[in-house]
Design a protein around this motif. Structure first.
Motif, PDB file in Angstrom:
ATOM      1  N   GLU A  68       0.834  -1.197   0.000  1.00 56.08           N
ATOM      2  CA  GLU A  68       0.000   0.000   0.000  1.00 56.08           C
ATOM      3  C   GLU A  68       0.871   1.250   0.000  1.00 56.08           C
ATOM      4  OE1 GLU A  68      -3.781  -1.772   2.591  1.00 56.08           O
ATOM      5  OE2 GLU A  68      -2.308  -0.447   3.542  1.00 56.08           O
ATOM      6  N   ARG A 117       0.627   5.831   0.008  1.00 56.45           N
ATOM      7  CA  ARG A 117      -0.133   7.072   0.140  1.00 56.45           C
ATOM      8  C   ARG A 117       0.592   8.129  -0.679  1.00 56.45           C
ATOM      9  NH1 ARG A 117      -0.939   5.280   5.543  1.00 56.45           N
ATOM     10  NH2 ARG A 117      -3.139   5.210   6.155  1.00 56.45           N
ATOM     11  N   ARG A 118      -0.139   8.782  -1.559  1.00 59.22           N
ATOM     12  CA  ARG A 118       0.468   9.896  -2.271  1.00 59.22           C
ATOM     13  C   ARG A 118       0.829  10.999  -1.281  1.00 59.22           C
ATOM     14  NH1 ARG A 118      -4.080  10.146  -6.949  1.00 59.22           N
ATOM     15  NH2 ARG A 118      -3.456   8.293  -8.134  1.00 59.22           N
ATOM     16  N   ASP A 122      -1.782  13.206   0.723  1.00 57.21           N
ATOM     17  CA  ASP A 122      -3.094  12.545   0.643  1.00 57.21           C
ATOM     18  C   ASP A 122      -3.172  11.478   1.720  1.00 57.21           C
ATOM     19  OD1 ASP A 122      -5.547  11.625  -0.127  1.00 57.21           O
ATOM     20  OD2 ASP A 122      -4.972  11.047  -2.156  1.00 57.21           O
ATOM     21  N   ASN A 123      -4.320  11.361   2.364  1.00 55.61           N
ATOM     22  CA  ASN A 123      -4.513  10.358   3.411  1.00 55.61           C
ATOM     23  C   ASN A 123      -5.064   9.042   2.875  1.00 55.61           C
ATOM     24  OD1 ASN A 123      -3.618  11.971   5.566  1.00 55.61           O
ATOM     25  ND2 ASN A 123      -5.613  13.003   5.687  1.00 55.61           N
ATOM     26  N   ARG A 124      -5.508   9.055   1.621  1.00 60.41           N
ATOM     27  CA  ARG A 124      -6.100   7.841   1.049  1.00 60.41           C
ATOM     28  C   ARG A 124      -5.028   6.771   0.827  1.00 60.41           C
ATOM     29  NH1 ARG A 124      -8.516   8.952  -4.318  1.00 60.41           N
ATOM     30  NH2 ARG A 124      -6.737  10.358  -4.455  1.00 60.41           N
ATOM     31  N   VAL A 125      -5.382   5.528   1.167  1.00 58.22           N
ATOM     32  CA  VAL A 125      -4.484   4.391   0.955  1.00 58.22           C
ATOM     33  C   VAL A 125      -4.773   3.796  -0.420  1.00 58.22           C
ATOM     34  CG1 VAL A 125      -3.868   2.066   1.714  1.00 58.22           C
ATOM     35  CG2 VAL A 125      -4.244   3.872   3.405  1.00 58.22           C
TER      36      VAL A 125
END
Length: 457
Positions: A274, A276-277, A280-283
């Motif tokens: 996994e 994270r950009r 950004d907090n999105r995985v």
């Protein structure tokens, strides 16, 4: 059909395809979208939408859910078939929310209920355009990776390189992480490409990251990507190399150059799959096989605290060691012929003078195959005719010949050729077909030369 006014034929305005069977609403939305800065094309039906999609590219399609003949769902499916990266926004009445949710499952970006707020629509359009941009960037980068990827193979028939081929054959079909070790110029990138090309991921991207050339401040962004505004200079979102390599292979060249801080971040990705950009907090889940390479002694780097032991163990599932060129001198003639063909480019046929060839066999090649390639390219450029003489070779290679025979250079060229033939025959245990192949001549020519030089048959 109505179009928003746009006097510039090379307009960079986002292109919107708006479809609604209600004429008054369609006219109002055409003017409002044009006022908001979009290049809008309006359609009265799903059939008209498909016709326009087949004629040009649109960034976003806004579709009314309830249209006669071809409703929003059916139009959505056809739009996505024609251009998968065109984002679709569905407009629906209060009683059609269930259908709108179905549309999202089929690939629509989002939906709005009618009547919608223009500010809300504008915000949704901006988000859809950003997603469209990322999708196209990812697509084009993957296409580029495939375009530059050529079938690769290593040249040679020596025992040392045969052992490399055998290891590649064994490791390529699996997804196991491979660590390639070898001196600079031994062909580590080429070996990584072979592993990829013989794997089940061969039709997916092969992405190269040279860890030695990337600044540490930018490396995380390059590997994992970033969102707009994540840091100073991040004027737009960008996908990282892990995402670009999705389904394929990520080759981390010169991994021994990574800082300990970056090593820790890389370890987490390898362990979890996994990323994270940046900003950004999105995985994001990624699937890329890792092949790493280094010219450094990683166990020593671990011992001295410059490389994380846990990352080393993660990378070192399979180790592929590439031999130096001095360890595979049997392949020298074949490699020389390969590079001669490469740099002559079909314009002429060139060969090595026996004296030049002998000088090259005496040289140790500290820069390995890369140095040999550069030497041949230089010699091809400098040679006046079709034969590369010793004079076209660099001083450091010619010098070994003069040391071997004396600086007066009085040894006959025929003696040079004779000694070279005897040396190759000894290396091949006097197996004449193998010796002829290594020398780049026919078996008949070898017998004739052996007879001419009184070499025992």
């Amino acid at each position: 059909m109505q179009k928003g006014q746009d006097n510039c034929p090379m307009s960079k305005k986002p292109t919107i395809l708006f479809t609604d069977d209600e004429g008054t609403f369609r006219n109002i939305m055409s003017k409002e979208l044009d006022r908001m800065g979009y290049n809008v094309t309006c359609c009265a039906s799903g059939q008209e939408t498909i016709k326009n999609m087949q004629e040009r590219d649109y960034d976003v399609a806004i579709l009314d859910m309830n249209m006669p003949v071809m409703n929003g769902i059916e139009t959505l499916k056809k739009v996505k078939t024609i251009e998968p990266t065109t984002e679709v926004i569905i407009l629906t009445g209060q009683g059609s929310i269930e259908n709108a949710v179905q549309a999202i499952k089929l690939g629509a970006y989002d939906y709005l209920t009618k009547p919608c707020q223009l500010k809300e629509l504008d915000l949704l359009l901006q988000r859809a355009l950003e997603k469209r941009k990322l999708s196209r960037e990812n697509f084009h980068l993957k296409t580029l990776v495939h375009d530059v990827q050529k079938p690769s193979s290593m040249i040679g028939n020596s025992p040392a390189i045969k052992a490399v081929f055998k290891m590649i054959d064994k490791t390529a079909p699996s997804d196991v992480t491979v660590l390639i070790q070898g001196e600079s110029g031994t062909g580590k990138e080429l070996a990584a490409k072979m592993i990829h090309q013989y794997s089940k991921r061969a039709d997916k991207p092969f992405v190269i990251v040279n860890c030695a050339t990337l600044q540490e401040s930018l490396l995380e962004s390059e590997l994992f990507g970033h969102v707009k505004g994540a840091f100073t200079g991040a004027a737009e979102s960008r996908v990282g190399l892990f995402e670009i390599a999705e389904g394929g292979t990520l080759f981390l060249d010169e991994i021994g150059e990574l800082t300990v801080n970056t090593q820790a971040k890389l370890l987490r990705v390898i362990q979890s799959g996994e990323i994270r950009r940046v900003g950004d907090n999105r995985v994001i889940t990624v699937d890329a096989r890792i092949i790493a390479a280094t010219h450094k002694n990683l166990p020593l780097e671990v011992k001295e605290g410059r490389f994380r032991e846990d990352l080393y163990f993660r990378l070192n599932v399979i180790t592929l060691r590439l031999p130096s060129l001095r360890e595979r001198k049997d392949d020298l003639t074949a490699l020389i012929q390969h590079f001669l063909q490469k740099f002559c480019k079909g314009e002429r046929t060139m060969d090595m003078h026996p004296e030049a060839l002998h000088a090259m066999t005496l040289y140790d090649w500290p820069g390995n195959i890369r140095e040999l390639e550069n030497t041949i390219e230089r010699a091809v450029v400098l040679a006046d005719g079709n034969i590369i003489s010793i004079e076209e070779l660099p001083d450091n290679i010619r010098g070994r010949t003069y040391e071997h025979y004396g600086k007066n250079g009085e040894i006959a060229l025929s003696e040079v050729e004779k000694n070279h033939i005897i040396q190759v025959l000894k290396e091949k245990n006097w197996h004449k077909p193998l010796a002829a192949k290594t020398l780049g001549i026919s078996l008949k020519t070898l017998y004739n030369k052996m007879k001419m030089y009184n070499i025992d048959l």
